[in-house]
Design a protein around this motif. Structure first.
Motif, mmCIF file in Angstrom:
data_model
loop_
_atom_site.group_PDB
_atom_site.id
_atom_site.type_symbol
_atom_site.label_atom_id
_atom_site.label_comp_id
_atom_site.label_asym_id
_atom_site.label_seq_id
_atom_site.Cartn_x
_atom_site.Cartn_y
_atom_site.Cartn_z
ATOM 1 N N THR A 1 0.823 -1.199 0.000
ATOM 2 C CA THR A 1 0.000 0.000 0.000
ATOM 3 C C THR A 1 0.862 1.256 0.000
ATOM 4 O O THR A 1 2.075 1.200 -0.195
ATOM 5 N N GLU A 2 0.223 2.402 0.209
ATOM 6 C CA GLU A 2 0.887 3.701 0.156
ATOM 7 C C GLU A 2 1.332 4.140 1.559
ATOM 8 O O GLU A 2 0.791 3.666 2.568
ATOM 9 N N TYR A 3 2.265 5.077 1.578
ATOM 10 C CA TYR A 3 2.627 5.705 2.837
ATOM 11 C C TYR A 3 2.891 7.185 2.609
ATOM 12 O O TYR A 3 3.168 7.625 1.495
ATOM 13 N N VAL A 4 2.782 7.952 3.692
ATOM 14 C CA VAL A 4 3.034 9.392 3.651
ATOM 15 C C VAL A 4 4.329 9.648 4.409
ATOM 16 O O VAL A 4 4.433 9.320 5.591
ATOM 17 N N GLU A 5 5.302 10.212 3.730
ATOM 18 C CA GLU A 5 6.576 10.488 4.381
ATOM 19 C C GLU A 5 6.450 11.686 5.316
ATOM 20 O O GLU A 5 5.486 12.461 5.242
ATOM 21 N N GLU A 6 7.399 11.812 6.218
ATOM 22 C CA GLU A 6 7.388 12.918 7.179
ATOM 23 C C GLU A 6 7.648 14.230 6.435
ATOM 24 O O GLU A 6 8.752 14.469 5.959
ATOM 25 N N HIS B 1 1.428 18.193 4.796
ATOM 26 C CA HIS B 1 1.364 16.793 5.209
ATOM 27 C C HIS B 1 -0.046 16.243 5.023
ATOM 28 O O HIS B 1 -0.235 15.137 4.499
ATOM 29 N N LYS B 2 -1.038 17.034 5.426
ATOM 30 C CA LYS B 2 -2.429 16.591 5.289
ATOM 31 C C LYS B 2 -2.829 16.472 3.822
ATOM 32 O O LYS B 2 -3.548 15.539 3.431
ATOM 33 N N HIS B 3 -2.382 17.421 3.000
ATOM 34 C CA HIS B 3 -2.698 17.347 1.574
ATOM 35 C C HIS B 3 -2.115 16.068 0.973
ATOM 36 O O HIS B 3 -2.797 15.355 0.218
ATOM 37 N N LEU B 4 -0.871 15.767 1.315
ATOM 38 C CA LEU B 4 -0.226 14.546 0.832
ATOM 39 C C LEU B 4 -0.999 13.307 1.275
ATOM 40 O O LEU B 4 -1.203 12.355 0.513
ATOM 41 N N GLU B 5 -1.458 13.347 2.508
ATOM 42 C CA GLU B 5 -2.192 12.216 3.066
ATOM 43 C C GLU B 5 -3.470 11.949 2.290
ATOM 44 O O GLU B 5 -3.788 10.796 1.955
ATOM 45 N N PHE B 6 -4.209 13.010 1.982
ATOM 46 C CA PHE B 6 -5.462 12.833 1.241
ATOM 47 C C PHE B 6 -5.205 12.323 -0.173
ATOM 48 O O PHE B 6 -6.007 11.534 -0.707
ATOM 49 N N GLN B 7 -4.106 12.745 -0.780
ATOM 50 C CA GLN B 7 -3.778 12.252 -2.114
ATOM 51 C C GLN B 7 -3.414 10.776 -2.078
ATOM 52 O O GLN B 7 -3.842 9.994 -2.933
ATOM 53 N N LEU C 1 -3.275 2.910 5.081
ATOM 54 C CA LEU C 1 -2.392 4.020 4.737
ATOM 55 C C LEU C 1 -1.517 4.307 5.949
ATOM 56 O O LEU C 1 -2.015 4.556 7.044
ATOM 57 N N PHE C 2 -0.211 4.245 5.750
ATOM 58 C CA PHE C 2 0.745 4.497 6.824
ATOM 59 C C PHE C 2 1.259 5.932 6.723
ATOM 60 O O PHE C 2 1.605 6.398 5.639
ATOM 61 N N THR C 3 1.294 6.608 7.871
ATOM 62 C CA THR C 3 1.743 7.999 7.910
ATOM 63 C C THR C 3 2.886 8.148 8.896
ATOM 64 O O THR C 3 2.766 7.793 10.067
ATOM 65 N N ASP C 4 4.000 8.662 8.392
ATOM 66 C CA ASP C 4 5.185 8.915 9.220
ATOM 67 C C ASP C 4 4.992 10.254 9.922
ATOM 68 O O ASP C 4 5.087 11.306 9.301
ATOM 69 N N SER C 5 4.686 10.208 11.229
ATOM 70 C CA SER C 5 4.418 11.398 12.060
ATOM 71 C C SER C 5 3.076 12.031 11.688
ATOM 72 O O SER C 5 2.444 11.656 10.706
#
Length: 343
Positions: free
Chosen positions: A194-199, A227-233, A242-246
């Motif tokens: 799956t996807e992840y969001v970098e810090e 960070h939030k915009h990246l997360e929604f994308q 979906l994994f989020t770093d910080s």
């Protein structure tokens, strides 16, 4: 004569069988009205029994509209079902409401059940054509009842792309600096496909070029909102997880460390967050210098760790503590995530 079709359902949840029926129906008429029928009390009960959060009819309507945006002859509307009295009243009064809501004369009714013909004749008359689509469900062997009984994740391939973000579990990997967040985030995303969001704080710090000590409040706005915009994308492309770093509490922690105070706009972001699981990494692995880290002293690391934990506790945010070597951390994280996907 213009052909006007009607296809309806509760769509709890919307699945590819529904989408297939809508696509087939739309190809047979000039205009197709897809009707999302709803009754809040009933719908809440169905969702609760299936272990799902309440899926509001507007969300179901939006899923369908997004999925059929390439079909200009399809219109998606919502109609409230009548209060339950008995089956006859439900069908006849419900049918009347459908007729009132659709601004054209219906010529075709689409469903997946021949048994509905008895009711459709009473509601719409003998001249309306009832078209049954894939009653045996051979094309897409799925039903909303099956999904509610077995779970969304057991039937993930049958969930249309438009609906998947709603069901995707969000997991935040948090902790103080140099505790392995980025490594674990990348590894988990790879393992679960799956996807992840970098810090994003690291991205901004690297752009500034001299670490976190030179970041301004404006930089922190870029960090938390970016960070939030990246997360929604990334959420749109994620596969179940979906994994989020910080996240914003960690950003608030850094603001507190460097400015000596918390920033109001970050608090607003914290209040809007919705993670299903927080994995809190303990700082019990070796500290690694990378040009952007500051708190290397063991006593300072322990104190900053207590500070960040206290910030989560003060906000009533539960987390699972993950410690040990890198293998132990990975095993603990996988166990927590596997349990999360059972619900």
């Amino acid at each position: 004569m213009k052909k006007v079709g009607h296809y309806g359902g509760k769509f709890i949840p919307f699945h590819k069988g529904h989408l297939y029926a809508i696509t087939k129906a739309a190809a047979q008429v000039d205009t197709l009205y897809v009707v999302v029928s709803y009754d809040e009390e009933r719908d809440r009960r169905l969702c609760a029994e299936a272990g799902l959060g309440y899926i509001d009819y507007r969300r179901r309507q939006q899923w369908i509209m997004t999925s059929v945006k390439g079909m200009p002859n399809v219109q998606v509307i919502a109609v409230e079902d009548p209060p339950w009295v008995d089956e006859t009243h439900m069908w006849l009064e419900g049918g009347r409401r459908m007729i009132d809501a659709i601004p054209e004369n219906i010529t075709h009714i689409f469903s997946s059940e021949h048994a509905y013909d008895h009711w459709f004749r009473q509601i719409y008359g003998e001249d309306v054509q009832h078209v049954v689509i894939d009653e045996a469900r051979t094309i897409f062997p799925i039903s909303a009842t099956k999904i509610r009984n077995e779970g969304v994740y057991a039937n993930w391939d049958m969930i249309p792309e438009a609906a998947r973000p709603y069901f995707t579990k969000r997991i935040a990997i948090v902790g103080v600096e140099s505790c392995g967040k980025s490594t674990l985030t990348r590894n988990l995303a790879s393992l679960f496909g799956t996807e992840y969001v970098e810090e994003y704080g690291r991205t901004v710090s690297e752009a500034v070029g001299d670490g976190s000590s030179l970041l301004t409040e404006e930089h922190y706005q870029e960090i938390v909102y970016g960070h939030k915009h990246l997360e929604f994308q990334k959420l749109k492309k994620a596969n179940k997880l979906l994994f989020t770093d910080s996240e914003a509490v960690v950003s608030q922690y850094y603001a507190k460390m460097y400015f000596g105070r918390e920033l109001d706009f970050i608090e607003g972001v914290i209040g809007s967050q919705a993670y299903d699981l927080y994995l809190y990494l303990e700082p019990d692995v070796d500290w690694v210098a990378d040009g952007f880290r500051t708190f290397s002293d063991p006593a300072v690391r322990e104190e900053t760790n207590r500070t960040l934990k206290r910030m989560f506790d003060e906000r009533g945010i539960p987390y699972v503590s993950i410690g040990g070597d890198y293998e132990a951390r990975l095993d603990q994280a996988i166990a927590e995530i596997t349990e999360l996907l059972r619900h």
